[in-house]
Design a protein around this motif. Structure first.
Motif, PDB file in Angstrom:
ATOM      1  N   GLN A  45       0.835  -1.188   0.000  1.00  0.00           N
ATOM      2  CA  GLN A  45       0.000   0.000   0.000  1.00  0.00           C
ATOM      3  C   GLN A  45       0.877   1.248   0.000  1.00  0.00           C
ATOM      4  O   GLN A  45       1.973   1.259   0.547  1.00  0.00           O
ATOM      5  CB  GLN A  45      -0.906   0.008   1.233  1.00  0.00           C
ATOM      6  N   VAL A  46       0.367   2.301  -0.589  1.00  0.00           N
ATOM      7  CA  VAL A  46       1.057   3.586  -0.600  1.00  0.00           C
ATOM      8  C   VAL A  46       0.745   4.299   0.710  1.00  0.00           C
ATOM      9  O   VAL A  46      -0.395   4.371   1.136  1.00  0.00           O
ATOM     10  CB  VAL A  46       0.593   4.449  -1.789  1.00  0.00           C
ATOM     11  N   VAL A  47       1.782   4.801   1.352  1.00  0.00           N
ATOM     12  CA  VAL A  47       1.610   5.552   2.594  1.00  0.00           C
ATOM     13  C   VAL A  47       1.653   7.035   2.250  1.00  0.00           C
ATOM     14  O   VAL A  47       2.672   7.541   1.788  1.00  0.00           O
ATOM     15  CB  VAL A  47       2.725   5.190   3.606  1.00  0.00           C
ATOM     16  N   TRP A  48       0.536   7.715   2.465  1.00  0.00           N
ATOM     17  CA  TRP A  48       0.455   9.136   2.162  1.00  0.00           C
ATOM     18  C   TRP A  48       0.769   9.926   3.419  1.00  0.00           C
ATOM     19  O   TRP A  48       0.275   9.637   4.498  1.00  0.00           O
ATOM     20  CB  TRP A  48      -0.936   9.511   1.662  1.00  0.00           C
ATOM     21  N   GLY A  49       1.587  10.929   3.282  1.00  0.00           N
ATOM     22  CA  GLY A  49       1.925  11.788   4.407  1.00  0.00           C
ATOM     23  C   GLY A  49       1.467  13.207   4.143  1.00  0.00           C
ATOM     24  O   GLY A  49       1.144  13.578   3.018  1.00  0.00           O
ATOM     25  N   THR A  50       1.435  13.997   5.194  1.00  0.00           N
ATOM     26  CA  THR A  50       1.027  15.399   5.037  1.00  0.00           C
ATOM     27  C   THR A  50       2.101  16.363   5.520  1.00  0.00           C
ATOM     28  O   THR A  50       1.918  17.566   5.441  1.00  0.00           O
ATOM     29  CB  THR A  50      -0.264  15.659   5.837  1.00  0.00           C
ATOM     30  N   ALA A  55       8.095  13.048   5.755  1.00  0.00           N
ATOM     31  CA  ALA A  55       8.455  12.435   4.480  1.00  0.00           C
ATOM     32  C   ALA A  55       9.967  12.396   4.291  1.00  0.00           C
ATOM     33  O   ALA A  55      10.511  11.397   3.809  1.00  0.00           O
ATOM     34  CB  ALA A  55       7.802  13.193   3.328  1.00  0.00           C
ATOM     35  N   ASP A  69       2.836  15.995  -4.520  1.00  0.00           N
ATOM     36  CA  ASP A  69       1.720  16.252  -5.415  1.00  0.00           C
ATOM     37  C   ASP A  69       1.077  17.565  -5.018  1.00  0.00           C
ATOM     38  O   ASP A  69       0.630  17.730  -3.890  1.00  0.00           O
ATOM     39  CB  ASP A  69       0.708  15.108  -5.330  1.00  0.00           C
TER      40      ASP A  69
END
Length: 74
Positions: A45-50, A55, A69
């Motif tokens: 799974q892709v781990v999205w960070g904010t 990161a 992005d």
């Protein structure tokens, strides 16, 4: 004379070449359909960070690049 014959049959010849290319490539493309798909447990799974700090830290630890992005509505 050769120009008039060439111009008359060019669309037919181009269509025939496309049809021949599709006919020859279909068996090659159909071979790839029988490949086994990985189990759901094997799919990563892709781990999205904010946060850019998180990161960067994760990138240093794993050795993987960061993808950023950007999106806006004007």
């Amino acid at each position: 004379m050769i120009n008039s014959v060439f111009h008359r049959y060019t669309p037919w010849l181009a269509g025939f070449c496309v049809l021949l290319l599709l006919t020859v490539s279909m068996p090659v493309l159909a071979e790839g359909e029988g490949e086994a798909k990985p189990d759901e447990s094997e799919v990563k799974q892709v781990v999205w960070g904010t946060s850019i700090e998180e990161a960067t830290k994760m990138s240093v630890e794993t050795g993987k690049p960061i993808m950023m992005d950007f999106y806006t509505e004007w």
